[in-house]
Design a protein around this motif. Structure first.
Motif, mmCIF file in Angstrom:
data_model
loop_
_atom_site.group_PDB
_atom_site.id
_atom_site.type_symbol
_atom_site.label_atom_id
_atom_site.label_comp_id
_atom_site.label_asym_id
_atom_site.label_seq_id
_atom_site.Cartn_x
_atom_site.Cartn_y
_atom_site.Cartn_z
ATOM 1 N N GLU A 255 36.758 15.174 29.817
ATOM 2 C CA GLU A 255 35.343 14.881 29.557
ATOM 3 C C GLU A 255 35.156 13.462 29.056
ATOM 4 N N VAL A 256 36.133 12.954 28.274
ATOM 5 C CA VAL A 256 36.083 11.558 27.841
ATOM 6 C C VAL A 256 36.098 10.632 29.048
ATOM 7 N N ALA A 257 36.984 10.896 29.995
ATOM 8 C CA ALA A 257 37.065 10.062 31.187
ATOM 9 C C ALA A 257 35.749 10.089 31.960
ATOM 10 N N ALA A 258 35.147 11.267 32.089
ATOM 11 C CA ALA A 258 33.871 11.376 32.794
ATOM 12 C C ALA A 258 32.762 10.648 32.044
ATOM 13 N N ALA A 259 32.777 10.754 30.716
ATOM 14 C CA ALA A 259 31.759 10.080 29.905
ATOM 15 C C ALA A 259 31.850 8.569 30.058
ATOM 16 N N VAL A 260 33.066 8.044 29.968
ATOM 17 C CA VAL A 260 33.262 6.595 30.092
ATOM 18 C C VAL A 260 32.861 6.129 31.483
ATOM 19 N N ALA A 261 33.200 6.916 32.506
ATOM 20 C CA ALA A 261 32.837 6.548 33.878
ATOM 21 C C ALA A 261 31.320 6.508 34.054
#
Length: 338
Positions: A255-261
């Protein structure tokens, strides 16, 4: 005292130091700044001018309320006869407001936050003693150039890193990573060490746009639902309260990766009392995985002050590289003096 006399300004904002028992039950912030000040009697080491900002329990404050306090500090410091400023404030969120004030404070004169653990109408209130000592620090030459401080039970802390460490005990604050600046006696004798300061950040106006920043905790069995909900609600920033040196799990890491993206800024802090956030582990959501996913380390800043710093930065300069740089600067304790 005339307006041309050198003096300390007391900015009253409420908190337990101004609270009394209410008929509805529970203590309520009700005393004005003048009433809080009069409880000192003759125990004043410098002339004092009192101004009320508002009367609130600090658990009720918004980021805009904190900006209003910071703006009041800057306004009174326009007067060259002001020696320093004392802010009486509730202890629940003192660490947040004091840190915001420190981030935006460029004046050499001291700003000292204080409050109390016991209400004004208790059998043995601690507010008057804390206030008397804070006035001594705010009016002292030793306090100059130290930035914003928290004074409680005779101990003087830098605002950066300070946190409430006891719910009820009178010595309510600690600062494990950034240390202690000094002491002030009941007689107003101030003894302080030097302290390096960073360049002040701009102070935005209250109400001038409020990017949402949420805090999400990692814990055994946690998943990405709460972080996803925060992002769906429009969060532009997330503070991830990790475990250990800043760890989570595979679900949160994805979810962190998706948020940053998507353009959100994620900062990893920790629930641990002291020590830095360091990316070490890489097995399905450890700190190294979070770094690779795009999370920024908070360094030694805990979740409460990480949230304040990110909230401020998203208002003044939302560039991710700049945010990363400032967290690296602000999350590093000062070098020990030789």
């Amino acid at each position: 005292m005339t307006v041309t006399d050198s003096h300390v300004v007391l900015l009253a904002t409420g908190g337990t130091i101004s609270s009394r028992s209410s008929q509805a039950g529970g203590a309520v912030a009700s005393d004005t700044g003048e009433q809080v000040f009069k409880a000192l009697g003759s125990r004043v080491s410098h002339p004092v001018r009192v101004l009320d900002v508002f009367q609130k329990g600090s658990y009720l404050l918004t980021f805009d309320d904190m900006l209003k306090i910071c703006a009041a500090i800057q306004e009174v410091l326009k007067d060259p006869t002001v020696l320093g400023v004392v802010v009486t404030h509730g202890t629940d969120t003192m660490e947040e407001t004091a840190y915001l004030a420190d981030l935006t404070h460029s004046d050499e004169r001291p700003v000292v936050f204080t409050g109390s653990q016991r209400a004004a109408d208790s059998d043995a209130p601690d507010g008057p003693d804390n206030l008397a000592r804070a006035i001594a620090v705010a009016g002292s030459m030793d306090g100059r150039g130290k930035g914003v401080m928290v004074q409680f039970a005779g101990t003087i802390f830098p605002a950066a890193g300070v946190r409430k460490s006891q719910t009820l005990r009178l010595d309510a604050f600690a600062n494990p990573d950034f240390g202690v600046l000094g002491q002030v006696s009941a007689q107003g004798e101030v003894a302080m060490d030097g302290s390096g300061r960073l360049e002040a950040l701009p102070l935005p106006r209250p109400g001038g746009g409020s990017p949402r920043v949420d805090l999400v905790a990692a814990y055994p069995g946690s998943d990405s639902i709460l972080m996803h909900a925060a992002l769906e609600a429009g969060a532009e920033g997330i503070i991830l309260q990790g475990t250990g040196s800043g760890n989570a799990n595979a679900s949160l890491c994805a979810e962190v990766a998706a948020a940053v993206a998507s353009g959100a800024v994620v900062v990893t802090s920790t629930r641990v009392d002291a020590g830095p956030v360091v990316p070490i582990y890489g097995a399905g959501g450890g700190g190294e995985d979070l770094r690779v996913a795009g999370a920024i380390s908070s360094g030694h800043l805990r979740p409460s002050q990480s949230l304040i710093l990110l909230s401020l930065l998203l208002r003044i300069n939302p560039d991710r590289d700049r945010i990363t740089e400032i967290f690296a600067q602000r999350g590093r304790p000062p070098e020990p003096s030789a």
